[in-house]
Write an enzyme that holds these catalytic residues in place. Structure first.
Site, PDB file in Angstrom:
ATOM      1  N   GLY A  43       0.790  -1.227   0.000  1.00 55.07           N
ATOM      2  CA  GLY A  43       0.000   0.000   0.000  1.00 55.07           C
ATOM      3  C   GLY A  43       0.823   1.278   0.000  1.00 55.07           C
ATOM      4  N   ASP A  64      10.367  -7.013  -3.241  1.00 51.79           N
ATOM      5  CA  ASP A  64       9.221  -7.622  -2.564  1.00 51.79           C
ATOM      6  C   ASP A  64       9.156  -9.093  -2.962  1.00 51.79           C
ATOM      7  OD1 ASP A  64       6.611  -8.305  -1.507  1.00 51.79           O
ATOM      8  OD2 ASP A  64       6.207  -6.147  -1.444  1.00 51.79           O
ATOM      9  N   ARG A  75      -6.071  -1.340  -1.911  1.00 51.83           N
ATOM     10  CA  ARG A  75      -5.162  -0.195  -1.718  1.00 51.83           C
ATOM     11  C   ARG A  75      -3.902  -0.255  -2.568  1.00 51.83           C
ATOM     12  NH1 ARG A  75      -5.142  -3.936   1.876  1.00 51.83           N
ATOM     13  NH2 ARG A  75      -3.221  -4.943   2.563  1.00 51.83           N
ATOM     14  N   ASN A 133       6.582  -5.002   8.341  1.00 55.73           N
ATOM     15  CA  ASN A 133       6.954  -5.733   9.555  1.00 55.73           C
ATOM     16  C   ASN A 133       8.228  -5.161  10.167  1.00 55.73           C
ATOM     17  OD1 ASN A 133       9.418  -7.758   9.111  1.00 55.73           O
ATOM     18  ND2 ASN A 133       8.273  -7.525   7.205  1.00 55.73           N
ATOM     19  N   CYS A 189      -1.369  -3.948   8.437  1.00 58.49           N
ATOM     20  CA  CYS A 189      -2.539  -3.782   7.567  1.00 58.49           C
ATOM     21  C   CYS A 189      -3.396  -5.032   7.474  1.00 58.49           C
ATOM     22  CB  CYS A 189      -2.102  -3.412   6.154  1.00 58.49           C
ATOM     23  SG  CYS A 189      -1.387  -1.795   6.038  1.00 58.49           S
TER      24      CYS A 189
END
Ligand SMILES: [Zn+2]
Length: 264
Positions: A43, A64, A75, A133, A189
């Site tokens: 997001g 990622d 989002r 995190n 989230c």
């Protein structure tokens, strides 16, 4: 500083940047020569990377290891239903390059770790922490302080978001000072919920800070003392009241990351 001249297509593509005295043609050339590392393409990473790509940051590296899921689409605006199950870093890179093929985007589909962060951070001018995190945030903070690379760290949940620009060359505190290990990790989230525009606002603020930093000395060349960034100030946004609050983060002299002689 010697700059390569912008070509006609670049002058048109980036005309809205160039028209502003704060950026101008020299600032645009600096953006095109810059390398920003974005860790986390959720997001926060979606809007942050989108604005940096469209503004003409010449090299983006997207990290990622996660894949797109249906619940992300509320989002994470770079993805569509056809991307579900595919790597976020790769899909984000493809999406950004469709919008701006004038830049380079590299997708890294590994999880950020102490090992790969050393190489990734060393290659970048600036790092954006868009992860969700705390364990990874500590690692990013440590690598940036070891390599003296500026870091713009952000987080959001519910209707609240926050960001902080950290410069290891300055004497404010670091992410470890803000959240010592003993503090329990808050909800993120996926387990607390998030108002989609809040991550949009915070991710866009990270991009704005990045652009301001990267174009820093273009008004008065060589005058790096002019800082446009609120280094060391935690900026918190409340999406219900729409208020921003700013709080200076002092250095903890016993911090194992930035605390002077105690740092490793
Ligand atoms: Zn610290």
């Amino acid at each position: 500083m010697v700059h390569n001249k912008l070509n006609d297509e670049q002058l048109l593509r980036y005309s809205s940047n160039i028209l502003m005295k704060e950026i101008g043609e020299a600032g645009q050339q600096r953006l095109l020569k810059s390398h920003v590392l974005i860790i986390g393409l959720g997001g926060l990473g979606c809007p942050a990377s989108q604005y940096l790509a469209s503004s003409g940051v010449g090299q983006l590296t997207l990290v990622d290891h996660d894949t797109v899921s249906l619940s992300n689409l509320q989002r994470q605006t770079l993805y569509s239903v056809t991307n579900i199950g595919l790597h976020k870093a790769k899909q984000a890179a493809d999406c950004l390059l469709r919008s701006n093929p004038d830049i380079n985007v590299t997708a890294v589909t590994e999880k950020a770790s102490q090992q790969n962060l050393e190489t990734l951070v060393a290659a970048a001018d600036l790092v954006l922490d868009c992860t969700d995190n705390r364990k990874t945030r500590y690692l990013i903070n440590q690598s940036c302080y070891r390599l003296k690379t500026p870091l713009i760290s952000a987080a959001a949940r519910g209707f609240n978001g926050q960001l902080i620009a950290l410069n290891p060359e300055h004497d404010h505190g670091c992410y470890q000072c803000l959240y010592p290990d003993s503090v329990t990790e808050p909800l993120n989230c996926s387990n607390a919920g998030i108002a989609a525009p809040v991550v949009g606002i915070i991710g866009a603020s990270q991009a704005l800070n990045a652009i301001n930093y990267l174009t820093l000395d273009t008004i008065t060349p060589n005058a790096l003392t002019i800082d446009k960034l609120p280094w060391g100030y935690l900026q918190s946004f409340n999406g219900l009241t729409q208020h921003w609050q700013t709080l200076y983060l002092p250095r903890d002299t016993s911090c194992p990351v930035c605390g002077g002689e105690h740092a490793h």
